[in-house]
Structures are given as C-alpha cells and as structure tokens.
Scaffold this motif. Structure first.
Motif, PDB file in Angstrom:
ATOM      1  N   THR A   1     -32.002 -54.404  33.375  1.00 65.09           N
ATOM      2  CA  THR A   1     -30.669 -54.960  32.920  1.00 65.09           C
ATOM      3  C   THR A   1     -30.653 -56.493  32.624  1.00 65.09           C
ATOM      4  OG1 THR A   1     -28.058 -54.785  33.332  1.00 65.09           O
ATOM      5  CG2 THR A   1     -29.204 -54.682  34.800  1.00 65.09           C
ATOM      6  N   TYR A   2     -29.733 -56.929  31.756  1.00 68.43           N
ATOM      7  CA  TYR A   2     -29.303 -58.133  32.280  1.00 68.43           C
ATOM      8  C   TYR A   2     -27.686 -59.094  33.058  1.00 68.43           C
ATOM      9  CZ  TYR A   2     -32.092 -61.130  28.329  1.00 68.43           C
ATOM     10  OH  TYR A   2     -33.152 -61.802  27.536  1.00 68.43           O
ATOM     11  N   ASN A   3     -27.508 -58.083  33.924  1.00 62.85           N
ATOM     12  CA  ASN A   3     -26.515 -57.512  34.659  1.00 62.85           C
ATOM     13  C   ASN A   3     -27.642 -58.681  36.203  1.00 62.85           C
ATOM     14  OD1 ASN A   3     -24.927 -57.894  37.493  1.00 62.85           O
ATOM     15  ND2 ASN A   3     -24.043 -56.406  35.729  1.00 62.85           N
TER      16      ASN A   3
ATOM     17  N   TRP B   1     -24.203 -52.332  34.149  1.00 69.22           N
ATOM     18  CA  TRP B   1     -24.618 -52.405  32.564  1.00 69.22           C
ATOM     19  C   TRP B   1     -24.310 -54.353  32.375  1.00 69.22           C
ATOM     20  CZ3 TRP B   1     -26.543 -50.989  28.174  1.00 69.22           C
ATOM     21  CH2 TRP B   1     -25.456 -51.070  27.357  1.00 69.22           C
ATOM     22  N   HIS B   2     -24.950 -54.388  31.450  1.00 74.39           N
ATOM     23  CA  HIS B   2     -24.074 -55.813  31.012  1.00 74.39           C
ATOM     24  C   HIS B   2     -24.540 -56.016  30.029  1.00 74.39           C
ATOM     25  CE1 HIS B   2     -24.373 -60.422  29.135  1.00 74.39           C
ATOM     26  NE2 HIS B   2     -24.218 -60.340  30.975  1.00 74.39           N
ATOM     27  N   GLU B   3     -23.467 -56.757  28.276  1.00 80.53           N
ATOM     28  CA  GLU B   3     -23.569 -56.248  27.309  1.00 80.53           C
ATOM     29  C   GLU B   3     -24.538 -55.897  26.053  1.00 80.53           C
ATOM     30  OE1 GLU B   3     -20.881 -60.425  26.056  1.00 80.53           O
ATOM     31  OE2 GLU B   3     -19.812 -58.907  26.249  1.00 80.53           O
ATOM     32  N   LYS B   4     -25.095 -57.182  26.837  1.00 77.06           N
ATOM     33  CA  LYS B   4     -26.377 -57.373  26.061  1.00 77.06           C
ATOM     34  C   LYS B   4     -27.677 -56.923  26.444  1.00 77.06           C
ATOM     35  CE  LYS B   4     -27.770 -61.627  25.286  1.00 77.06           C
ATOM     36  NZ  LYS B   4     -28.710 -63.426  25.404  1.00 77.06           N
ATOM     37  N   ASN B   5     -27.338 -55.474  26.972  1.00 72.25           N
ATOM     38  CA  ASN B   5     -28.405 -54.808  27.005  1.00 72.25           C
ATOM     39  C   ASN B   5     -28.189 -54.126  25.936  1.00 72.25           C
ATOM     40  OD1 ASN B   5     -28.342 -55.640  29.701  1.00 72.25           O
ATOM     41  ND2 ASN B   5     -27.958 -52.890  30.495  1.00 72.25           N
ATOM     42  N   ALA B   6     -26.870 -54.053  25.453  1.00 71.03           N
ATOM     43  CA  ALA B   6     -27.080 -53.193  23.703  1.00 71.03           C
ATOM     44  C   ALA B   6     -27.934 -54.350  22.512  1.00 71.03           C
ATOM     45  CB  ALA B   6     -25.285 -53.226  23.714  1.00 71.03           C
ATOM     46  N   ASP B   7     -28.040 -55.396  22.640  1.00 71.22           N
ATOM     47  CA  ASP B   7     -28.650 -56.538  21.391  1.00 71.22           C
ATOM     48  C   ASP B   7     -29.815 -56.063  21.445  1.00 71.22           C
ATOM     49  OD1 ASP B   7     -28.942 -58.997  20.675  1.00 71.22           O
ATOM     50  OD2 ASP B   7     -28.201 -59.986  21.362  1.00 71.22           O
TER      51      ASP B   7
ATOM     52  N   ASN C   1     -27.647 -47.558  32.775  1.00 69.51           N
ATOM     53  CA  ASN C   1     -27.069 -49.251  32.457  1.00 69.51           C
ATOM     54  C   ASN C   1     -28.639 -49.564  32.340  1.00 69.51           C
ATOM     55  OD1 ASN C   1     -24.569 -48.251  33.156  1.00 69.51           O
ATOM     56  ND2 ASN C   1     -24.576 -48.225  35.570  1.00 69.51           N
TER      57      ASN C   1
END
Length: 222
Positions: free
Chosen positions: A110-112, A119-125, A157
């Motif tokens: 994860t990018y967290n 979870w980190h929102e950039k994971n969906a990038d 996540n």
C-alpha cells in the motif's frame, strides 16, 4: 490424513521453542517466517548454511515447510524503504529452496506511510497499479533465476485486493513469460488454509483452474 499447518510468525520465541510449541499443538506443516528470537532475517542476512540449518530443524521435527513468508510492502512510496523491502523479498526468493520450499508469498502493499494494512487513495491510481505489475515481473524473473516461485496473496487494503484485480494481474502478466512464475496462493494438499480471499466462497472459479496445487510429496523433492 488431512495436513494442518500454521504460520511460524505467530510464535515469538527461539526456533527450537517455536518447533516444540507447533508440534505440541499437533500441526504437521508450516508456513515459514524467518523471524525467530535467535535469528531474524529482517536484521541478519540469510545464508545458505543458515537456511539449511532452519530447514533441517523443521524436517527433523517432521514439519515440512510448504511456503516461505516474504510478506512486505514492496510498493512503499518511500524509495529507500521500498528498496529495502524488495531486497528482503528477493533474499527469501534466493534462499527459498535452501529453506526447503520453492514458494515465497507476499501481498502487494500500500502507499500508506503509517501502516502496511491500511488503504491509501493512491492504491487506486492506475500508475501505482502499473508500478506494482512491473515489480511483480521483476520478482518473478528473479525467482526464476533461483528456481523459486513468487506467489501472490491479495489483501483488500493493498494495491491488488479484489478478485477482479487479481484477474487483471494475471491477464497483464500473461503478456510475458513471467506469468508461469507467478502463482495464485493455493495450498490445498499442503494443508494450510491461508488467508487467501481468492479462494473464499468459491471465488477461485472466477480465475479458473488453480495455478498450482502443492503437496508434501512434491515438496520433498525440493
């Protein structure tokens, strides 16, 4: 007889005591985490000699290693931490066969910055997904050089968390020869019902025939 195993990392003791407690609980195989009170590969480099010592201790106790733990956040946004984590995972891939099993597992990270489990929102990038696929390709190629196999565990996540993302991962990897070196984490006959969401509720059928079914018989050939 159904084999039942456990993750050695649940036992915060020296290796001999870890083995004793696992045997006392009547488990008969293990997923090996090389982190014992008297030796921790996260802080002390693994060697062929040390790997054989660990392998032989578990074999002498009739506890075959059916997977090696390489769990780490290999997509960490800090480049220094990412490199350290990937180096650790490659060390496990390098010595997997010396540890008694060619299969090394990890989640995708994860990018967290605060937790590997959040979870980190950039994971969906899409760019982060592409980074993850490139790292997996590199790991698979490295594994092939040492006769080991990188196995992927999805986690909700992480960058690759859903069954749909796992499907896409296999499609993308199928564009190269690395596909055959990256396996779904499926340890049916080996006895460990691991934390693989991929298999829960029959969802493995979405991906097709299991990539690999491990057994104590073929692990003995390692």
């Amino acid at each position: 007889m159904i084999s039942v195993g456990i993750f050695t990392g649940y036992y915060p003791y020296k290796m001999d005591e870890v083995i004793r407690r696992i045997k006392a609980s009547d488990f008969n195989c293990v997923q090996l985490d090389v982190s014992f009170k008297d030796f921790d590969a996260a802080y002390e480099p693994l060697t062929e000699k040390k790997a054989h010592e660990i392998r032989d201790a578990f074999r002498d106790a009739n506890l075959p290693v059916i997977a090696v733990s390489g769990y780490t956040n290999f997509i960490h946004p800090d480049p220094d931490i990412r490199k350290r984590n990937i180096d650790y995972l490659k060390m496990m891939l390098r010595y997997a066969r010396d540890l008694g099993c060619p299969y090394v597992g990890s989640e995708t990270g994860t990018y967290n910055l605060e937790s590997d489990w959040v979870w980190h929102e950039k994971n969906a990038d899409p760019k982060v997904y592409d980074e993850t696929i490139e790292i997996i390709r590199d790991l698979a190629e490295f594994a092939g050089e040492w006769g080991s196999t990188f196995i992927v565990e999805n986690y909700v996540n992480n960058v690759i968390g859903s069954v749909e993302q796992v499907e896409q991962m296999f499609k993308d990897l199928n564009e190269s020869s690395e596909y055959e070196k990256v396996k779904a984490y499926y340890l049916e006959n080996a006895g460990v019902n691991t934390r693989v969401a991929l298999i829960n509720d029959g969802r493995f059928a979405k991906i097709g025939t299991p990539s690999e079914v491990l057994s104590e018989e073929n692990l003995e050939k390692t």
